[in-house]
Design a protein around this motif. Structure first.
Motif, PDB file in Angstrom:
ATOM      1  N   ILE A   7      -8.796  -6.170 -11.692  1.00 19.20           N
ATOM      2  CA  ILE A   7      -7.865  -5.129 -11.255  1.00 19.20           C
ATOM      3  C   ILE A   7      -7.592  -4.144 -12.382  1.00 19.20           C
ATOM      4  O   ILE A   7      -7.638  -4.484 -13.561  1.00 19.20           O
ATOM      5  CB  ILE A   7      -6.535  -5.736 -10.744  1.00 19.20           C
ATOM      6  CG1 ILE A   7      -5.884  -6.640 -11.803  1.00 19.20           C
ATOM      7  CG2 ILE A   7      -6.760  -6.496  -9.455  1.00 19.20           C
ATOM      8  CD1 ILE A   7      -4.537  -7.181 -11.393  1.00 19.20           C
ATOM      9  N   ARG A   8      -7.312  -2.935 -11.964  1.00 18.89           N
ATOM     10  CA  ARG A   8      -7.014  -1.855 -12.895  1.00 18.89           C
ATOM     11  C   ARG A   8      -5.579  -1.943 -13.390  1.00 18.89           C
ATOM     12  O   ARG A   8      -5.278  -1.680 -14.546  1.00 18.89           O
ATOM     13  CB  ARG A   8      -7.250  -0.519 -12.199  1.00 18.89           C
ATOM     14  CG  ARG A   8      -7.124   0.711 -13.092  1.00 18.89           C
ATOM     15  CD  ARG A   8      -7.245   1.990 -12.269  1.00 18.89           C
ATOM     16  NE  ARG A   8      -8.371   1.915 -11.330  1.00 18.89           N
ATOM     17  CZ  ARG A   8      -9.633   2.171 -11.670  1.00 18.89           C
ATOM     18  NH1 ARG A   8      -9.933   2.487 -12.923  1.00 18.89           N
ATOM     19  NH2 ARG A   8     -10.599   2.084 -10.773  1.00 18.89           N
ATOM     20  N   ARG A   9      -4.664  -2.274 -12.460  1.00 19.53           N
ATOM     21  CA  ARG A   9      -3.239  -2.337 -12.798  1.00 19.53           C
ATOM     22  C   ARG A   9      -2.519  -3.191 -11.773  1.00 19.53           C
ATOM     23  O   ARG A   9      -3.047  -3.484 -10.692  1.00 19.53           O
ATOM     24  CB  ARG A   9      -2.618  -0.936 -12.832  1.00 19.53           C
ATOM     25  CG  ARG A   9      -2.721  -0.177 -11.519  1.00 19.53           C
ATOM     26  CD  ARG A   9      -2.058   1.195 -11.610  1.00 19.53           C
ATOM     27  NE  ARG A   9      -2.759   2.071 -12.519  1.00 19.53           N
ATOM     28  CZ  ARG A   9      -3.753   2.895 -12.146  1.00 19.53           C
ATOM     29  NH1 ARG A   9      -4.164   2.914 -10.890  1.00 19.53           N
ATOM     30  NH2 ARG A   9      -4.332   3.677 -13.023  1.00 19.53           N
TER      31      ARG A   9
ATOM     32  N   PRO B  79      -1.848  -5.454 -21.313  1.00 16.17           N
ATOM     33  CA  PRO B  79      -2.564  -5.189 -22.566  1.00 16.17           C
ATOM     34  C   PRO B  79      -3.827  -4.360 -22.317  1.00 16.17           C
ATOM     35  O   PRO B  79      -4.604  -4.639 -21.399  1.00 16.17           O
ATOM     36  CB  PRO B  79      -2.910  -6.589 -23.079  1.00 16.17           C
ATOM     37  CG  PRO B  79      -2.914  -7.459 -21.860  1.00 16.17           C
ATOM     38  CD  PRO B  79      -1.894  -6.871 -20.932  1.00 16.17           C
ATOM     39  N   GLU B  80      -3.998  -3.338 -23.124  1.00 14.83           N
ATOM     40  CA  GLU B  80      -5.181  -2.489 -22.995  1.00 14.83           C
ATOM     41  C   GLU B  80      -6.446  -3.257 -23.359  1.00 14.83           C
ATOM     42  O   GLU B  80      -6.441  -4.075 -24.277  1.00 14.83           O
ATOM     43  CB  GLU B  80      -5.041  -1.255 -23.909  1.00 14.83           C
ATOM     44  CG  GLU B  80      -3.928  -0.300 -23.502  1.00 14.83           C
ATOM     45  CD  GLU B  80      -4.190   0.371 -22.177  1.00 14.83           C
ATOM     46  OE1 GLU B  80      -5.379   0.536 -21.820  1.00 14.83           O
ATOM     47  OE2 GLU B  80      -3.211   0.723 -21.485  1.00 14.83           O
ATOM     48  N   GLY B  81      -7.490  -3.017 -22.606  1.00 18.08           N
ATOM     49  CA  GLY B  81      -8.770  -3.634 -22.902  1.00 18.08           C
ATOM     50  C   GLY B  81      -8.950  -5.029 -22.356  1.00 18.08           C
ATOM     51  O   GLY B  81      -9.969  -5.664 -22.626  1.00 18.08           O
TER      52      GLY B  81
ATOM     53  N   ALA C 243       8.815 -14.121 -12.262  1.00 22.30           N
ATOM     54  CA  ALA C 243       7.640 -14.339 -13.116  1.00 22.30           C
ATOM     55  C   ALA C 243       6.413 -14.532 -12.252  1.00 22.30           C
ATOM     56  O   ALA C 243       6.487 -15.012 -11.117  1.00 22.30           O
ATOM     57  CB  ALA C 243       7.843 -15.549 -14.030  1.00 22.30           C
ATOM     58  N   LEU C 244       5.267 -14.109 -12.787  1.00 21.95           N
ATOM     59  CA  LEU C 244       3.975 -14.421 -12.188  1.00 21.95           C
ATOM     60  C   LEU C 244       2.972 -14.566 -13.305  1.00 21.95           C
ATOM     61  O   LEU C 244       3.224 -14.166 -14.448  1.00 21.95           O
ATOM     62  CB  LEU C 244       3.541 -13.353 -11.188  1.00 21.95           C
ATOM     63  CG  LEU C 244       3.228 -11.946 -11.694  1.00 21.95           C
ATOM     64  CD1 LEU C 244       1.732 -11.799 -12.011  1.00 21.95           C
ATOM     65  CD2 LEU C 244       3.612 -10.900 -10.672  1.00 21.95           C
ATOM     66  N   ALA C 245       1.809 -15.117 -12.989  1.00 21.87           N
ATOM     67  CA  ALA C 245       0.774 -15.340 -13.992  1.00 21.87           C
ATOM     68  C   ALA C 245      -0.586 -15.021 -13.402  1.00 21.87           C
ATOM     69  O   ALA C 245      -0.783 -15.076 -12.183  1.00 21.87           O
ATOM     70  CB  ALA C 245       0.807 -16.789 -14.494  1.00 21.87           C
ATOM     71  N   LEU C 246      -1.510 -14.675 -14.270  1.00 24.84           N
ATOM     72  CA  LEU C 246      -2.894 -14.464 -13.857  1.00 24.84           C
ATOM     73  C   LEU C 246      -3.811 -14.754 -15.038  1.00 24.84           C
ATOM     74  O   LEU C 246      -3.374 -14.879 -16.178  1.00 24.84           O
ATOM     75  CB  LEU C 246      -3.111 -13.053 -13.306  1.00 24.84           C
ATOM     76  CG  LEU C 246      -2.727 -11.829 -14.149  1.00 24.84           C
ATOM     77  CD1 LEU C 246      -3.762 -11.522 -15.233  1.00 24.84           C
ATOM     78  CD2 LEU C 246      -2.617 -10.607 -13.240  1.00 24.84           C
ATOM     79  N   ILE C 247      -5.102 -14.848 -14.744  1.00 28.04           N
ATOM     80  CA  ILE C 247      -6.120 -15.044 -15.766  1.00 28.04           C
ATOM     81  C   ILE C 247      -6.667 -13.682 -16.166  1.00 28.04           C
ATOM     82  O   ILE C 247      -6.865 -12.805 -15.329  1.00 28.04           O
ATOM     83  CB  ILE C 247      -7.269 -15.929 -15.239  1.00 28.04           C
ATOM     84  CG1 ILE C 247      -6.705 -17.200 -14.605  1.00 28.04           C
ATOM     85  CG2 ILE C 247      -8.240 -16.263 -16.360  1.00 28.04           C
ATOM     86  CD1 ILE C 247      -5.894 -18.055 -15.534  1.00 28.04           C
ATOM     87  N   ALA C 248      -6.908 -13.489 -17.463  1.00 33.53           N
ATOM     88  CA  ALA C 248      -7.454 -12.212 -17.941  1.00 33.53           C
ATOM     89  C   ALA C 248      -8.455 -12.475 -19.052  1.00 33.53           C
ATOM     90  O   ALA C 248      -8.263 -13.377 -19.880  1.00 33.53           O
ATOM     91  CB  ALA C 248      -6.340 -11.295 -18.445  1.00 33.53           C
ATOM     92  N   ARG C 249      -9.510 -11.675 -19.042  1.00 32.70           N
ATOM     93  CA  ARG C 249     -10.514 -11.780 -20.100  1.00 32.70           C
ATOM     94  C   ARG C 249     -10.091 -10.897 -21.263  1.00 32.70           C
ATOM     95  O   ARG C 249     -10.010  -9.677 -21.135  1.00 32.70           O
ATOM     96  CB  ARG C 249     -11.897 -11.365 -19.594  1.00 32.70           C
ATOM     97  CG  ARG C 249     -13.014 -11.667 -20.612  1.00 32.70           C
ATOM     98  CD  ARG C 249     -14.391 -11.376 -20.033  1.00 32.70           C
ATOM     99  NE  ARG C 249     -14.681 -12.225 -18.890  1.00 32.70           N
ATOM    100  CZ  ARG C 249     -15.132 -13.469 -18.968  1.00 32.70           C
ATOM    101  NH1 ARG C 249     -15.325 -14.025 -20.164  1.00 32.70           N
ATOM    102  NH2 ARG C 249     -15.394 -14.167 -17.880  1.00 32.70           N
ATOM    103  N   ALA C 250      -9.800 -11.523 -22.419  1.00 39.26           N
ATOM    104  CA  ALA C 250      -9.345 -10.801 -23.604  1.00 39.26           C
ATOM    105  C   ALA C 250     -10.526 -10.130 -24.292  1.00 39.26           C
ATOM    106  O   ALA C 250     -11.686 -10.432 -24.001  1.00 39.26           O
ATOM    107  CB  ALA C 250      -8.656 -11.773 -24.563  1.00 39.26           C
ATOM    108  N   PRO C 251     -10.266  -9.197 -25.214  1.00 44.80           N
ATOM    109  CA  PRO C 251     -11.368  -8.548 -25.931  1.00 44.80           C
ATOM    110  C   PRO C 251     -12.292  -9.517 -26.652  1.00 44.80           C
ATOM    111  O   PRO C 251     -13.462  -9.203 -26.865  1.00 44.80           O
ATOM    112  CB  PRO C 251     -10.638  -7.619 -26.910  1.00 44.80           C
ATOM    113  CG  PRO C 251      -9.352  -7.293 -26.230  1.00 44.80           C
ATOM    114  CD  PRO C 251      -8.974  -8.557 -25.513  1.00 44.80           C
ATOM    115  N   ASP C 252     -11.782 -10.723 -27.036  1.00 48.92           N
ATOM    116  CA  ASP C 252     -12.649 -11.714 -27.675  1.00 48.92           C
ATOM    117  C   ASP C 252     -13.468 -12.502 -26.650  1.00 48.92           C
ATOM    118  O   ASP C 252     -14.169 -13.442 -27.010  1.00 48.92           O
ATOM    119  CB  ASP C 252     -11.841 -12.669 -28.552  1.00 48.92           C
ATOM    120  CG  ASP C 252     -10.784 -13.449 -27.777  1.00 48.92           C
ATOM    121  OD1 ASP C 252     -10.778 -13.388 -26.528  1.00 48.92           O
ATOM    122  OD2 ASP C 252      -9.952 -14.123 -28.420  1.00 48.92           O
ATOM    123  N   GLN C 253     -13.348 -12.118 -25.367  1.00 45.83           N
ATOM    124  CA  GLN C 253     -14.091 -12.697 -24.250  1.00 45.83           C
ATOM    125  C   GLN C 253     -13.579 -14.062 -23.784  1.00 45.83           C
ATOM    126  O   GLN C 253     -14.148 -14.647 -22.871  1.00 45.83           O
ATOM    127  CB  GLN C 253     -15.600 -12.775 -24.561  1.00 45.83           C
ATOM    128  CG  GLN C 253     -16.261 -11.436 -24.818  1.00 45.83           C
ATOM    129  CD  GLN C 253     -16.051 -10.467 -23.665  1.00 45.83           C
ATOM    130  OE1 GLN C 253     -16.390 -10.745 -22.521  1.00 45.83           O
ATOM    131  NE2 GLN C 253     -15.467  -9.312 -23.967  1.00 45.83           N
TER     132      GLN C 253
END
Length: 434
Positions: free
Chosen positions: A161-163, A183-185, A203-213
């Motif tokens: 998702i974009r936002r 967080p950007e990126g 509160a809510l939570a999700l999984i995100a791929r950080a810049p370190d992958q």
């Protein structure tokens, strides 16, 4: 991968037709006790179906895959899902999809009458929807806006998702839209956890791929009307489920790879607490015991709670999906594990629903073996089967406890003769002897 992630609105017509060592880590974070039957205090209870409502909108049939299903103080229900259809009957008596886009969900009256809630973006870009009732009868909603690229197949939806957007639904109108900081990126997953609430805090939570992958957990929280986020240093996060404890505050149940087992095994179940900073406080289930999926966490007013999850049986035992629960002081220690469904449907997220001030119950979908019918089942905190009946639904279902004490189950029912599918609400009463 959940069913709703595989289909787009364009497939509705088809759907209608048919650094520790492993030993050191185990000492620091002991695994849960062995599976046991926990004695319940529900007494002698009977469950009976008291109503069955098809969602109709001006003679048209309404269908959602229910991802979010909540009730408010007025007894209304909000149902949302990113697979949606509206069907009308033509002059030849054939039910056909009506082209109507940008639908966030529907608010259903206590009598079963739906009103559509329109979204400001197309359904193809709509990610998961989180819903929480407010004290004034309105709803807070959070949803993701997907990133779509030229590489996205026409019958699939983008997985990132974009936002994130947040708004208030009053009546059936979406208002006060705003974006959440992020967080950007970071590549954020379209899969949102359910919204957790304590007072006016969400509160809510999700999984995100950080810049370190690495796949990190992002936890978003709204306090005093303002959203903020934290990131948790997971390596390969898979699922996240937040809940507020009256004793421990915000607690997060996570499923993630376990670097302290051989070959970085996944999926282990952990609990995180925020005590100043977020910290992984214990491992509940090791991936060496079970491969955990789809956790949910609920606390009661006295600080006790229910932690529920799913896992596949070993291949030598048939490989069926099973649902487990841990009840008691789950925020602070591991309790005995109880199997609540030996042959579950993976498509149906199993939640603990309030039963009485001291205990919960679970509504499960029993998936048949070759010679068994699919069933809707009610299971109490002692693992006792309170009720079972034929499952009329095709695909995923959701359930809640309404303000009048009824338990409501929602899902799509397919009519093979007239070739249509409709969301149907089953209403149940649970009566217990003193």
């Amino acid at each position: 991968m959940p069913l709703r992630h595989l289909w787009s609105v364009g497939t509705i017509a088809c759907f209608c037709i048919v650094a520790f060592t492993a030993n050191a880590w185990s000492q620091a974070f002991p695994a849960a006790a062995g599976t046991a039957v926990v004695s319940g205090d529900a007494g002698r209870c009977t469950v009976r179906e008291v109503g069955r409502d098809s969602l109709m909108l001006g003679g048209r049939r309404l269908f959602f895959t229910p991802h979010a299903f909540e009730t408010n103080s007025a007894g209304e229900m909000f149902i949302a899902g990113d697979l949606y259809a509206l069907l009308e009957q033509d002059s030849a008596g054939v039910w056909r999809p009506v082209v109507m886009d940008s639908v966030l969900g529907a608010v259903v009256s206590p009598e079963g009458t739906p009103r559509l809630v329109r979204a400001p973006i197309t359904n193809r870009l709509l990610g998961d929807v989180g819903v929480a009732p407010n004290s004034d009868g309105s709803w807070t909603v959070v949803y993701g806006e997907r990133i779509e690229s030229e590489d996205t197949p026409p019958d699939f939806k983008a997985r990132t998702i974009r936002r994130l957007w947040s708004g208030i639904v009053r009546g059936a109108e979406l208002t006060m839209l705003d974006t959440l900081p992020h967080p950007e990126g970071w590549g954020m997953s379209a899969d949102l956890s359910p919204l957790a609430r304590t007072g006016d805090t969400l509160a809510l939570a999700l999984i995100a791929r950080a810049p370190d992958q690495f796949r990190r957990m992002l936890v978003f929280e709204r306090r005093e009307g303002r959203w903020a986020y934290d990131s948790l240093p997971t390596r390969f996060g898979i699922y996240a489920a937040p809940a507020y404890s009256p004793v421990s505050g915000l607690v997060l149940a996570t499923v993630e790879s376990d670097p302290y087992t051989p070959e970085d095994n996944g999926n282990s179940l952990f609990l995180w607490h925020r005590r100043g900073e977020w910290a992984r406080t214990r491992r509940v289930i090791s991936a060496l015991q079970q491969q955990v999926h789809r956790p949910s966490l609920r606390f009661r007013a006295d600080g006790s709670g229910s932690l529920t999850w799913m896992s596949p049986a070993p291949p030598e035992e048939g490989g069926a999906w099973r649902a487990f629960a841990m009840i008691g002081d789950v925020g602070e220690r591991n309790e005995p594990t109880m199997m609540i469904e030996p042959s579950a449907s993976f498509w149906n997220h199993v939640f603990a629903l309030p039963f009485d001030p001291r205990s919960d119950l679970w509504i499960t979908v029993h998936e048949p073996r070759a010679d068994e019918p699919s069933e809707i089942r009610f299971v109490d905190r002692g693992g006792r089967l309170l009720h079972h009946q034929p499952n009329p639904y095709l695909g995923s279902v959701a359930s809640l406890k309404s303000r009048n004490g009824e338990y409501v189950v929602a899902g799509g029912v397919y009519n093979a003769e007239q070739l249509h599918v409709t969301t149907v609400l089953l209403r149940f009463r649970v009566d217990c002897a003193a």
